[in-house]
Design a protein around this motif. Sequence first.
Motif, short mmCIF file in Angstrom:
data_model
loop_
_atom_site.label_atom_id
_atom_site.label_comp_id
_atom_site.label_asym_id
_atom_site.label_seq_id
_atom_site.Cartn_x
_atom_site.Cartn_y
_atom_site.Cartn_z
N MET A 1 105.83 9.35 106.28
CA MET A 1 104.59 10.12 106.17
C MET A 1 103.60 9.63 107.22
O MET A 1 103.35 8.43 107.36
N LYS A 2 103.05 10.56 107.99
CA LYS A 2 102.14 10.20 109.05
C LYS A 2 100.81 9.74 108.47
O LYS A 2 100.22 10.38 107.61
N ARG A 3 100.35 8.58 108.96
CA ARG A 3 99.09 8.02 108.47
C ARG A 3 97.91 8.82 109.04
O ARG A 3 97.85 9.08 110.24
N PRO A 4 96.95 9.21 108.20
CA PRO A 4 95.80 9.97 108.70
C PRO A 4 94.90 9.12 109.59
O PRO A 4 95.02 7.89 109.62
N LEU A 5 94.03 9.78 110.32
CA LEU A 5 93.12 9.07 111.21
C LEU A 5 92.22 8.14 110.42
O LEU A 5 91.84 8.43 109.29
N SER A 6 91.86 7.02 111.05
CA SER A 6 90.97 6.08 110.38
C SER A 6 89.58 6.67 110.25
O SER A 6 89.20 7.63 110.94
N ILE A 7 88.79 6.08 109.35
CA ILE A 7 87.42 6.56 109.12
C ILE A 7 86.60 6.40 110.38
O ILE A 7 85.79 7.27 110.74
N ARG A 8 86.79 5.29 111.08
CA ARG A 8 86.02 5.06 112.32
C ARG A 8 86.32 6.15 113.34
O ARG A 8 85.41 6.68 113.99
N VAL A 9 87.61 6.46 113.51
CA VAL A 9 87.99 7.50 114.48
C VAL A 9 87.43 8.85 114.06
O VAL A 9 86.94 9.61 114.90
N ARG A 10 87.44 9.14 112.77
CA ARG A 10 86.90 10.41 112.30
C ARG A 10 85.41 10.52 112.59
O ARG A 10 84.94 11.54 113.09
N PHE A 11 84.67 9.46 112.26
CA PHE A 11 83.23 9.47 112.53
C PHE A 11 82.97 9.59 114.02
O PHE A 11 82.04 10.29 114.45
N LEU A 12 83.77 8.88 114.83
CA LEU A 12 83.56 8.94 116.28
C LEU A 12 83.84 10.33 116.81
O LEU A 12 83.09 10.85 117.66
N LEU A 13 84.91 10.97 116.33
CA LEU A 13 85.22 12.33 116.77
C LEU A 13 84.11 13.30 116.37
O LEU A 13 83.72 14.17 117.15
N VAL A 14 83.61 13.14 115.15
CA VAL A 14 82.51 14.01 114.71
C VAL A 14 81.29 13.80 115.59
O VAL A 14 80.61 14.75 115.99
N SER A 15 80.99 12.54 115.93
CA SER A 15 79.85 12.25 116.79
C SER A 15 80.05 12.83 118.19
O SER A 15 79.11 13.38 118.78
N LEU A 16 81.28 12.71 118.71
CA LEU A 16 81.56 13.23 120.04
C LEU A 16 81.39 14.74 120.10
O LEU A 16 81.08 15.30 121.17
N VAL A 17 81.61 15.42 118.98
CA VAL A 17 81.45 16.88 118.94
C VAL A 17 80.03 17.27 118.57
O VAL A 17 79.40 18.12 119.20
N ALA A 18 79.51 16.61 117.52
CA ALA A 18 78.21 17.03 116.97
C ALA A 18 77.05 16.67 117.89
O ALA A 18 76.14 17.49 118.09
N VAL A 19 77.06 15.46 118.44
CA VAL A 19 75.91 15.02 119.25
C VAL A 19 75.74 15.88 120.51
O VAL A 19 74.65 16.41 120.77
N PRO A 20 76.80 16.05 121.34
CA PRO A 20 76.61 16.93 122.51
C PRO A 20 76.25 18.36 122.12
O PRO A 20 75.43 19.00 122.80
N SER A 21 76.84 18.86 121.03
CA SER A 21 76.52 20.23 120.61
C SER A 21 75.06 20.33 120.20
O SER A 21 74.35 21.29 120.59
N ALA A 22 74.59 19.36 119.42
CA ALA A 22 73.19 19.39 118.99
C ALA A 22 72.24 19.26 120.18
O ALA A 22 71.21 19.96 120.25
N LEU A 23 72.57 18.39 121.12
CA LEU A 23 71.70 18.22 122.28
C LEU A 23 71.75 19.44 123.19
O LEU A 23 70.75 19.79 123.83
N ALA A 24 72.92 20.10 123.27
CA ALA A 24 73.00 21.34 124.06
C ALA A 24 72.11 22.41 123.44
O ALA A 24 71.38 23.12 124.16
N LEU A 25 72.15 22.54 122.12
CA LEU A 25 71.26 23.50 121.45
C LEU A 25 69.80 23.11 121.65
O LEU A 25 68.94 23.98 121.85
N ALA A 26 69.53 21.80 121.59
CA ALA A 26 68.16 21.34 121.81
C ALA A 26 67.70 21.66 123.24
O ALA A 26 66.54 22.06 123.46
N ALA A 27 68.62 21.50 124.21
CA ALA A 27 68.28 21.81 125.60
C ALA A 27 67.98 23.30 125.75
O ALA A 27 67.00 23.69 126.43
N LEU A 28 68.79 24.15 125.12
CA LEU A 28 68.53 25.59 125.17
C LEU A 28 67.19 25.93 124.53
O LEU A 28 66.42 26.74 125.05
N PHE A 29 66.92 25.29 123.40
CA PHE A 29 65.66 25.56 122.69
C PHE A 29 64.47 25.10 123.54
O PHE A 29 63.48 25.83 123.67
N MET A 30 64.57 23.89 124.10
CA MET A 30 63.45 23.38 124.90
C MET A 30 63.25 24.21 126.16
O MET A 30 62.10 24.49 126.55
#
Length: 450
Positions: A1-30
């Motif tokens: 059975m394949k071991r799922p991604l670690s919590i650290r990797v999950r949080f990092l992946l979410v940050s890598l997606v969410a932070v640039p996306s949020a800042l891109a929206l902020a840039a468009l808004f500003m």
Amino acid sequence: MKRPLSIRVRFLLVSLVAVPSALALAALFMTSMFSASLERRLEEELKGHINTIAGSIRLGIDGKIEHPFSLMDRRFAQAYGGLYWQIGDAATSAQFRSESLWDTSLSSPDDLPDDGAVHRYEADGPEGTRLIVLERQIMVSAPAGLKPVQISVASDTRALDEASRGFALDILPYLAGLAAFLIGASLVQVIFGLKPLADLTKGLDRIRERRSGRLEGALPAEFVPVEAAVNRLLESQAQSLARARARAGDLAHGLKTPLTVLSNDALTLRERGEGEIADEIEHLVQMMRGHVEHELARSRIVANADMRQTDADIEKIVGQVVKTLQRTPKGEALQWTVEIGEPSHVPLDAHDLRELIGNLTENAVKWASGEVCIGWKQGRLVVADDGPGVDPDKIRSMTERGVRLDSQTPGTGFGLSIVKEICEVYGLTLSIENRQGSGLMVSVGFGAAE
């Protein structure tokens, strides 16, 4: 059975997606807010020009509009300069216009209301530009009465677009730096937030290494239910083990007396000349006594960490075991080589370590021809003898209960079996192999000490 991604990797992946996306929206808004602010300023400027033009409009005696004075902004005088004005009436929509319009004019919507307010609309300008137009209709006194006059002032949007693009490019490096900071902060937050999991793991490791009998430590409130559940499980297991080992010990002690009686009966039978029956009884007694001693040894192995006070001093215990065996007839005739050195302590209960070393050393003494060596090499306790060695095909069976490779040699066949059980309890590695030349070498790896 394949071991799922670690919590650290999950949080990092979410940050890598969410932070640039949020800042891109902020840039468009500003950028949008910046453009809207520039546009409001531009409209205020255009309203000022309308008011200036309106204040300078005069009608001649014939009722026609006279040319107003020139405005100060040079862009009105420069062909396609980006800033334009136009004056007209009901008869001619572009009776007068700025020099910047050159050969074009501003188109007015047909449904422009005549309420005197400033109206905004967009229109096509010179050279394919897009214009923001403010237009106002005023009433000017004429000999024949009030006359409506339309004043239009426009500016192309190129300056606004360039300013917006420049603003976006200017904030881009800062947003990139902010993204890196936020992702790094998220990673630090995850590491700090998951630290209780590391503490929980250390606590479980201490339990596994038998350094503690309970899961303890300053864990956050969220881990209190987990801590309580683990401790309840450990207490239940410890109680079950204690009861089982107590029963095994009671049973073994209870059998010792009947075995002693049987042994005496065998001696009596031998004195009566019934040697064959006596030999059979003695053989059975010896086998049963081996089982009893084995169960007694198992019952003495530490069942839980609460029974373990400190780590064992390996050099001290080796010295005690060797000193005892040197007093035996076989041990007295052997040459002993003991080299322990470091470490001074290992993570075992002292009695369990004594049981382990005693069985290994007794086995070496039993088979040695003239020498027994005990040493510590790279985190492993090594006990070797110069005896005949063992058939490689039979090495694996040496740790099985009651296995004796030579029935002529005294013994119960449980010594190495007990060693194996102690190793399994503490997570140690047991290795048995023949020495080069002659003899057997048994080593035990202490993972925590390596």
